[in-house]
Each structure stands twice: as C-alpha cells, then as structure tokens.
Design an enzyme around this catalytic site. Sequence first.
Site: not given
Length: 539
Positions: A274, A334-336
């Site tokens: 992100h 998050d969400e790597v």
Amino acid sequence: MRPSPHRAPGLLLALLALLALATQAPAKAPAKSLALWPWPSSVKVSPKLLNIVVENFLIDHGPNSTAGPSCSLLQEAFRRYYNYIFGFHKRYHGPAEFQGGAQLQQLQVSITLKSECDSFPNVSSDESYSLLVKEPVAFLKANSVWGALRGLETFSQLVYQDSYGAFTIKESSITDSPRFAHRGILIDTSRHYLPVKTILKTLDAMAFNKFNVLHWHIVDDQSFPYQSTAFPELSNKGSYSLSHIYTPRDVHTVLEYARFRGIRVIPEFDTPGHAASWGKGQKGLLTPCYNPSQQIEKFGPINPILNTTYTFFNTFFKEISSVFPDQFIHLGGDEVDFECWSSNPNILNFMKKKGFGRNFIRLESFYIKNIFNIITSLKKHSIVWQEVFDDGIELQPDTVVEVWKGENYFEDLKQVTSSGFAAILAAPWYLDAISYGQDWRRYYMVEPLNFVGSKKEKQLVIGGEACLWGEYVDATNLIPRLWPRASAVGERLWSPATVTNLDDAYSRLVIHRCRMVSRGIAAQPVFTGHCSHEYEMKK
Ligand SMILES: *[C@@H]1O[C@H](CO)[C@@H](O)[C@H](O)[C@H]1NC(C)=O
Ligand SMILES: *[C@@H]1O[C@H](CO)[C@@H](O)[C@H](O)[C@H]1NC(C)=O
Ligand SMILES: *[C@@H]1O[C@H](CO)[C@@H](O)[C@H](O)[C@H]1NC(C)=O
C-alpha cells in the site's frame, strides 16, 4: 442497565418519587428526555421535572475542582455544550417565559483527581464520571477532564425542550464509564482527500457518540497528502495536488481539536505494501518489479533489502513520533504483494544470502522487525493489521493487532489474545460496505467478547473501530455514510454488554440522529419519519 418497559406510577407513587429518585422513568415521560446515546452504565431518573431558564443557567467549575478557570479545555467545553443545549433554540425560537416551579440553575463540574488539562488523552485515560441532577444545582464529578467531557455530553442529552419552548430536565443520577478503552473511527485520506473541515466535523460527531480514537489512515497507494518537514517531496510529488495536502499546521489543528474532545489521533503509515505514493517523492524506496525479459516494469512494495530504506524510515518516524503525541503508531502491514519481490533478482540474491530461501514471509518479517526496532527506539508502541500476526512475524510484546479479515473474527481474536497480544476488532464494522436497509442493527448486535476464552484473553480485547475506507467516499458523503451507522458501534463499545434491546436502541437512535443533525452533523435518516422542529439542520 438498559431502560425497561416502563410501568405507570400512580399519583401516590409519583409523589413519593419526588422525595427519592426512582430507578425507572415514568410511562408518560416523553421518550425524548431519555434518548441517551450511548446508554450509560447506571441511570436513575425521577419524574421530578426541573425548569432551566436559559438566562439564569450556568455551567461552571465546582469550588473544589482540581481544574480551575485556567483550564481552557473545560472552559471551551462549557461554552460548546451551552451552545449545543441552548444556542440553536435561542437563535431560532427565543426564550420561553418561565412560569415558576422547581428550577435547575447551575451545573457544577468538578475534577476530583488529576486534571490533565494540558495533556493528551491516552489508552489508560479515565473517562468515568458521575452526574447528579438535583434542584437547584447539578453536580458533574470526574477523576479527569476526559470524564468531564463525557459527562457534559450526557448532561446535554438529558435536557429536553418541551412543545412550549421551555427547557426541562428530570432529577436524575447517572454513573458511567466505558466498557472498552479503545473506541475508534478509521478515516482514509489517501483514496480521497478529506478537507480539514470535514475531519473536524467527524471529531465533533465522534464526541457526540463518545468515541475516543481517530485512526487516521493518512497515506496509501493513491496519494500521499501528509506534508513531511524532513521529506517534503513525498507530498510535493505524491499528493493529488498541492492543495490536497495536510500541512504541519493542518495536522496540529486536527490534533488540538481532537484533544479538546478527549480524542486520541493515531496516524497510520501503512508499509511495506500500500505504499505506491511514497515512491514518487522518494527515489529508491520502492522495489523495482521486473518483467519476464528482466526489465524494470513498475515499482512494488517498499524495498526491504537496502540500508537506505531504514535510514529513511529512521528519520521519517522520528518526525512522526514528535508530530503525533499518541503513544501508538499504526504500521499497517496488510496485503503485501510478494509477486514484485519474487521478480527482482537483487531481492532473491539477498534472500539467498540471508538463508530465507524463497520464503517471502521471512523477508517481510525482516523488514517489519527493522521498523519495529525504529518505533521502539522512539519509545512508541505499534499497531498492525492482523496479517502481520497471521504470517507468524515476530511481534513486540506491546504490539496491538487489529483484526479485520472476514467472518472468522472470533477465531482471530482468540488466536491473537491467546498468544498474549492486545487486539482491536474492526472486521464486523467495515462501514464502507454499504447495503440497503438498517445495517446499523447488524453492527449493534456484534458482541466482541463472544468467543471462548479466559478472562485474561478477553481483557486483551481493548476495543474496536468502525472503518470507513475511502474508495467511494469524499467530503460529499463521508458524514452521512458514517452517521448514525457508526453510532451503533459507539454504543456497543461504550455501554454495558447487557444493552442489547434493538427496539429500545431504535427509538433512542432516531432521536440521537436528529440531535446530531441539530448540531450541524448531516447524519442520514435511520428510517422513515421526521425530526421535530427543534432538530432542524443548522443553516
Ligand atoms: C468542598 O470542600 C469543602 C471542604 O472540604 C467541603 O466542606 C465542601 O462540601 C466541598 N464542596 C463540594 C461542592 O464538594
Ligand atoms: C496517560 O496519561 C497520563 C496523564 O498524562 C499519564 O500519567 C500516564 O502515564 C499515561 N499512560 C500511558 C499508558 O501512557
Ligand atoms: C548495510 O548495513 C549492514 C548492517 O549495518 C552492513 O553489514 C552492510 O554492509 C550494509 N550494506 C551496505 C551496502 O552498505
């Protein structure tokens, strides 16, 4: 305790109740006078009505208060609440003539322990208060200024304007304190920029609902509106435009406005994923992603293998830790996306040397450990999204895990707390996921501690957050989308676990929503109906 179906007291009972405070509201009482939100832990209301004559009424410090007239935080709160209670009505309807009878002349506010007037609230702040409304003076007592702010809100909700325009309040006794210490609202200022004015409005509404944490997801892939003094190019290049940034002065405005309402501001700087917007103003920070013919195609997550990355974050978080007074910084995590890392020969080489093989979680872990060390060296604590925990990355003992994924949040809370970490629940309260109808009921009925766990594990759930992600939200719709839907979360996190009656909540929420509207918050309707005249939107 929650309001139970009221019994009608006979005349004799009513007379008796004049002498002693009754524990139940009388049947004929207009529901309005009891539209408290969130519902306090203990409420006793007598049928005895006191008149309030606006011109004679005073909100002031009690004689023994540890916070005196020099406490601008309270002075400002007195002025604000006086306005919420009377200002609007006075301006639009004029005072009604006082017909005589019992009168309430003053609200005396006393801080009994430490005033903390010039400090910032924190996770262990004492927000408890007690309120005794009796002729001719009402007493609000709190250990700290934070509790006084919560009590002022409750007092303002007790005052009722009758159909003749007169202000009345019932003799009552309330003791109250929050069930959870962390009661947050997440705003996202990267997907769309939110003007400072909109953030301040949000803080107002938060105070009306006794929320105490603004989780400021300030930057993300789409834009970098935070203006850093150490690295001004981040926002010069990474913001949507130079008028879509938060200057140090803007940030200070938000922090101080929040402090005056007893609200902590926790900034989130989400990495290593992100983070696309960081790359525009800080060359070399992002990982180059390679295409199959070994050419750099685009940029991905933060580059974890360069020493310059950590030199950068050292300086960056040093700035953040002095700009934001809260003890916590949210580090995201998050969400790597591992695809980019796996395309990059230098990354693979580094991993080989480190003995990570092709285990990208170990690389992520290496990165986050370095960032944790920076945060710890700055004497701050970290909050992370649950992936960091789920991936088995080694956390600091004081790391707080925010649970957000899907339907199995009870299992996740169990996992996190049984491993000894504090948890914040967000999963059932993603308010950006909109649907037709009264979805507040679903948010309201969530019981955060409804998992099999020890007392110690349950105590590690320090609270929750209502999250409003910004893909489809900007200044035009933020307020109506948040309120009053977030109010349901506010009551769940403040009130005792036994406050679960949906019919009762509905009737109070309808009025609470109108009250927010009358205070300038464009909260959307709960359902069909109308607000009574005194609740019309401030022009
Ligand atoms: C203030 O303190 C004095 C002396 O201890 C006491 O007599 C008085 O009742 C207190 N007043 C209030 C409002 O608590
Ligand atoms: C919270 O603030 C109070 C008053 O400023 C302070 O005494 C206390 O140590 C702080 N607690 C934490 C956990 O930082
Ligand atoms: C990066 O830092 C590590 C640890 O301080 C050191 O061993 C290494 O030589 C440095 N690498 C470069 C390229 O400077």
